[in-house]
Design an enzyme around this catalytic site. Sequence first.
Site, PDB file in Angstrom:
ATOM      1  N   GLU A 288     -13.429  19.897 -20.686  1.00 24.43           N
ATOM      2  CA  GLU A 288     -12.809  21.220 -20.768  1.00 24.43           C
ATOM      3  C   GLU A 288     -11.389  21.206 -21.309  1.00 24.43           C
ATOM      4  O   GLU A 288     -10.498  21.852 -20.743  1.00 24.43           O
ATOM      5  CB  GLU A 288     -12.833  21.839 -19.369  1.00 24.43           C
ATOM      6  CG  GLU A 288     -11.962  21.140 -18.290  1.00 24.43           C
ATOM      7  CD  GLU A 288     -12.665  20.012 -17.540  1.00 24.43           C
ATOM      8  OE1 GLU A 288     -13.604  19.396 -18.100  1.00 24.43           O
ATOM      9  OE2 GLU A 288     -12.257  19.718 -16.379  1.00 24.43           O
ATOM     10  N   HIS A 312     -20.399  25.877 -18.424  1.00 23.76           N
ATOM     11  CA  HIS A 312     -19.670  25.031 -17.484  1.00 23.76           C
ATOM     12  C   HIS A 312     -18.243  24.757 -17.981  1.00 23.76           C
ATOM     13  O   HIS A 312     -17.266  24.986 -17.259  1.00 23.76           O
ATOM     14  CB  HIS A 312     -20.440  23.721 -17.282  1.00 23.76           C
ATOM     15  CG  HIS A 312     -19.763  22.749 -16.370  1.00 23.76           C
ATOM     16  ND1 HIS A 312     -20.080  22.647 -15.040  1.00 23.76           N
ATOM     17  CD2 HIS A 312     -18.772  21.850 -16.582  1.00 23.76           C
ATOM     18  CE1 HIS A 312     -19.320  21.730 -14.472  1.00 23.76           C
ATOM     19  NE2 HIS A 312     -18.511  21.231 -15.388  1.00 23.76           N
ATOM     20  N   GLU A 313     -18.134  24.299 -19.206  1.00 24.08           N
ATOM     21  CA  GLU A 313     -16.795  23.948 -19.717  1.00 24.08           C
ATOM     22  C   GLU A 313     -15.924  25.201 -19.849  1.00 24.08           C
ATOM     23  O   GLU A 313     -14.727  25.164 -19.577  1.00 24.08           O
ATOM     24  CB  GLU A 313     -16.891  23.204 -21.052  1.00 24.08           C
ATOM     25  CG  GLU A 313     -17.745  21.925 -21.025  1.00 24.08           C
ATOM     26  CD  GLU A 313     -17.448  20.989 -19.863  1.00 24.08           C
ATOM     27  OE1 GLU A 313     -16.305  20.971 -19.375  1.00 24.08           O
ATOM     28  OE2 GLU A 313     -18.376  20.271 -19.427  1.00 24.08           O
ATOM     29  N   HIS A 316     -14.409  26.153 -16.591  1.00 24.32           N
ATOM     30  CA  HIS A 316     -13.222  25.359 -16.246  1.00 24.32           C
ATOM     31  C   HIS A 316     -11.925  26.018 -16.726  1.00 24.32           C
ATOM     32  O   HIS A 316     -10.852  25.669 -16.245  1.00 24.32           O
ATOM     33  CB  HIS A 316     -13.301  23.965 -16.870  1.00 24.32           C
ATOM     34  CG  HIS A 316     -14.008  22.940 -16.042  1.00 24.32           C
ATOM     35  ND1 HIS A 316     -13.648  22.650 -14.745  1.00 24.32           N
ATOM     36  CD2 HIS A 316     -15.032  22.099 -16.337  1.00 24.32           C
ATOM     37  CE1 HIS A 316     -14.436  21.672 -14.278  1.00 24.32           C
ATOM     38  NE2 HIS A 316     -15.289  21.327 -15.219  1.00 24.32           N
ATOM     39  N   GLU A 335     -14.877  20.853  -9.809  1.00 21.68           N
ATOM     40  CA  GLU A 335     -16.254  20.832 -10.309  1.00 21.68           C
ATOM     41  C   GLU A 335     -17.207  21.744  -9.527  1.00 21.68           C
ATOM     42  O   GLU A 335     -18.078  22.385 -10.116  1.00 21.68           O
ATOM     43  CB  GLU A 335     -16.784  19.392 -10.346  1.00 21.68           C
ATOM     44  CG  GLU A 335     -16.029  18.482 -11.325  1.00 21.68           C
ATOM     45  CD  GLU A 335     -16.048  18.948 -12.780  1.00 21.68           C
ATOM     46  OE1 GLU A 335     -16.912  19.766 -13.157  1.00 21.68           O
ATOM     47  OE2 GLU A 335     -15.170  18.492 -13.548  1.00 21.68           O
ATOM     48  N   ASP A 394     -12.840   7.693 -10.952  1.00 19.62           N
ATOM     49  CA  ASP A 394     -14.176   7.851 -11.515  1.00 19.62           C
ATOM     50  C   ASP A 394     -15.267   7.691 -10.441  1.00 19.62           C
ATOM     51  O   ASP A 394     -16.367   8.220 -10.584  1.00 19.62           O
ATOM     52  CB  ASP A 394     -14.364   6.800 -12.606  1.00 19.62           C
ATOM     53  CG  ASP A 394     -15.267   7.295 -13.714  1.00 19.62           C
ATOM     54  OD1 ASP A 394     -15.254   8.505 -13.983  1.00 19.62           O
ATOM     55  OD2 ASP A 394     -15.999   6.471 -14.278  1.00 19.62           O
ATOM     56  N   TYR A 402     -19.942  18.187  -7.679  1.00 14.34           N
ATOM     57  CA  TYR A 402     -20.568  19.249  -8.469  1.00 14.34           C
ATOM     58  C   TYR A 402     -21.506  20.109  -7.620  1.00 14.34           C
ATOM     59  O   TYR A 402     -21.321  21.308  -7.481  1.00 14.34           O
ATOM     60  CB  TYR A 402     -21.377  18.641  -9.627  1.00 14.34           C
ATOM     61  CG  TYR A 402     -20.517  18.044 -10.710  1.00 14.34           C
ATOM     62  CD1 TYR A 402     -19.982  16.766 -10.585  1.00 14.34           C
ATOM     63  CD2 TYR A 402     -20.238  18.749 -11.880  1.00 14.34           C
ATOM     64  CE1 TYR A 402     -19.197  16.212 -11.588  1.00 14.34           C
ATOM     65  CE2 TYR A 402     -19.457  18.200 -12.885  1.00 14.34           C
ATOM     66  CZ  TYR A 402     -18.939  16.932 -12.739  1.00 14.34           C
ATOM     67  OH  TYR A 402     -18.150  16.402 -13.727  1.00 14.34           O
TER      68      TYR A 402
END
Length: 623
Positions: A288, A312-313, A316, A335, A394, A402
């Site tokens: 995003e 989705h992006e 954001h 998320e 990460d 999510y």
Amino acid sequence: MKLKIVALISIMLPACAMEGHEESKKTNKETIMDQHSYAKPAESVVTHLKWDAVVDFENKKIDGVATLHLKNDDDAKEVILDTKALNIEKVLVGKKEVKFTLGEADKNLGSALTIPIKSSTDSVTIYYSTSEGAEALQWLTPMQTAGKKHPFLFTQSQAILARSWVPIQDSPGIRFTYEADVKVPSELLALMSAENPQEKNDKGEYHFVMDRPIPAYLLALSVGDLEFEPIGDRSGVYAEPSVIDAAAYEFEDLEEMISAAESLYGPYQWGRYDLLVLPPSFPFGGMENPKLTFATPTILAGDKSLTSLVAHELAHSWSGNLVTNATWNDFWLNEGFTVYFENRIMEKMYGRDFSEMEASLAYQGLVAEIDDMKNNGSGDDTKLKLDLSNRNPDDGVTSIAYDKGYLFLRSQEEKVGREKFDAFVKDYFTSNAFSVMTTEEFIDLLDKNLYQKNGLTMDTAKINEWIYNPGLPADAPKPTSDKFAKVDEQMSRFLTETEASDLDVEGWSSQEWLHFVRSIPANLTKDQMKALDDAFGFTKSGNSEVLTEWLVQSIRHNYEASFDELIHFLVNTGRRKFLVPLYQEMVNSECCASMATSIYATARPNYHFVSTNSLDELLNYNK
Ligand code: BES
Ligand code: ZN
């Protein structure tokens, strides 16, 4: 080395970062810790970045000069920046060269760059170049692009890789505006997460401005043989010339999508919204980056069936880019909210049946992943609020943030009703725009602005169960789809001797196909696999989600007829979400473990660091 140093994030926004924009309501000076940055923003915080860069494809490096404007505490003695594998040539304070220190390198965090300043210091300037170890950067040879003629470069900064190409305070709670002058080979176009050019110029010199404050993880650059095609007045798509038509077709409904998003949660705040379709090695589905979402070409299915990723992006642009997780432990705020918002956009555009199919697919994946995580000792990571201290952020990128995040928000919607929930969310984005959010502050806001405001009582114990307990509460929402129930019927018919070609699959969407392929039982014979493939052409599917699911099943069933496609796909695609399950399935299989090793050896040079970093261990790869 164990790290003791943590960054203190001042929640208060640097005043000058908001110049020209409505001042954020937030004035609270409380500080929170970000374990993934060396910065001490309470002492000195970056408010603006001026970046001059030359992109050198020959030597695969960027030569940069970064001037950072600062806002200092009265007692400030130093400013601390995050760097990773940068060659720092010299540092100026104002115009005077100073002695700096570069701390020991930590595997995840890189090295602290400490620069002596006074409280009156306005800016520091760092002359530097990137190195081979620049984990954000992927340099592609012409052969790794669609056009095969020109090299390509793109960055991926989230979560903490911005520091590998710009010396910066790389913490999601620290926002700054930026401007940049970037020089690239004249046959290439440069794009950033900023106001962008729409065509190349002869000099290969591009100027960029981002006048809204953003956190470092949203810094982005891409350089390649790119073209622009407008979609609406404020939207368009960039791609390599041979991909641009397909991209423009796939994203035709973009303007409608932006309007759908705005009608839910308020005006889009970033001016233009453009998409950049990258070469296939891009490690994510989408990223995003403000004003310019970076996207994988694997969503160009030809039938607009994978555009929920764009929703989705786009979402954001509110959740994440306007209201940002304070630390990576609060990643679910970015998320989970985005999946919720994405789902609402899809519902608005294509109806509840459609959005419930997407939600059910996600739910299936979530339940399976929670199970896996509990079995492999990562049960603690199934909590919404994470503890990523001394770890790579990460590690927090799982379906917990999510899809458990999504279900939590949906549970709140279902509790109070959509009208009240939507009013709360809209106000949440407006009141906290260009600001940061912790999980704790969010719960507080939920209590005050959703429950108390409506004369309701928040069930704190239940909220805490969602946030601080592993797994899913027993009463979590459970998305179900009638359409999938019909798909299940067809699978049962197939398993009880109906010919594949006689199944009733008329008008199925790619979501229904995905569900169908997912529900192939473990004991299907190779002949049955072949019958399905002959009838429905899964091995040749142009839908990357369906194809990946089918290839996983092919490995599981040792269905060799799709192995050529498997190899081709793995060598040509770098999207981690597809790579991990495919390699995982091969490694665990009887048929294909050694095939995995040899494919990986061939394919690895095509992958971005983000993907190899997840795969090296799985494949026992020694660098
Ligand atoms: N911001 C993420 C990608 C990301 C997360 C990069 C964490 C680095 C660290 C992006 O918005 C995302 O979620 N992408 C998904 C899209 C999907 C959920 C629709 C992806 O790439 O698969
Ligand atoms: Zn996301």
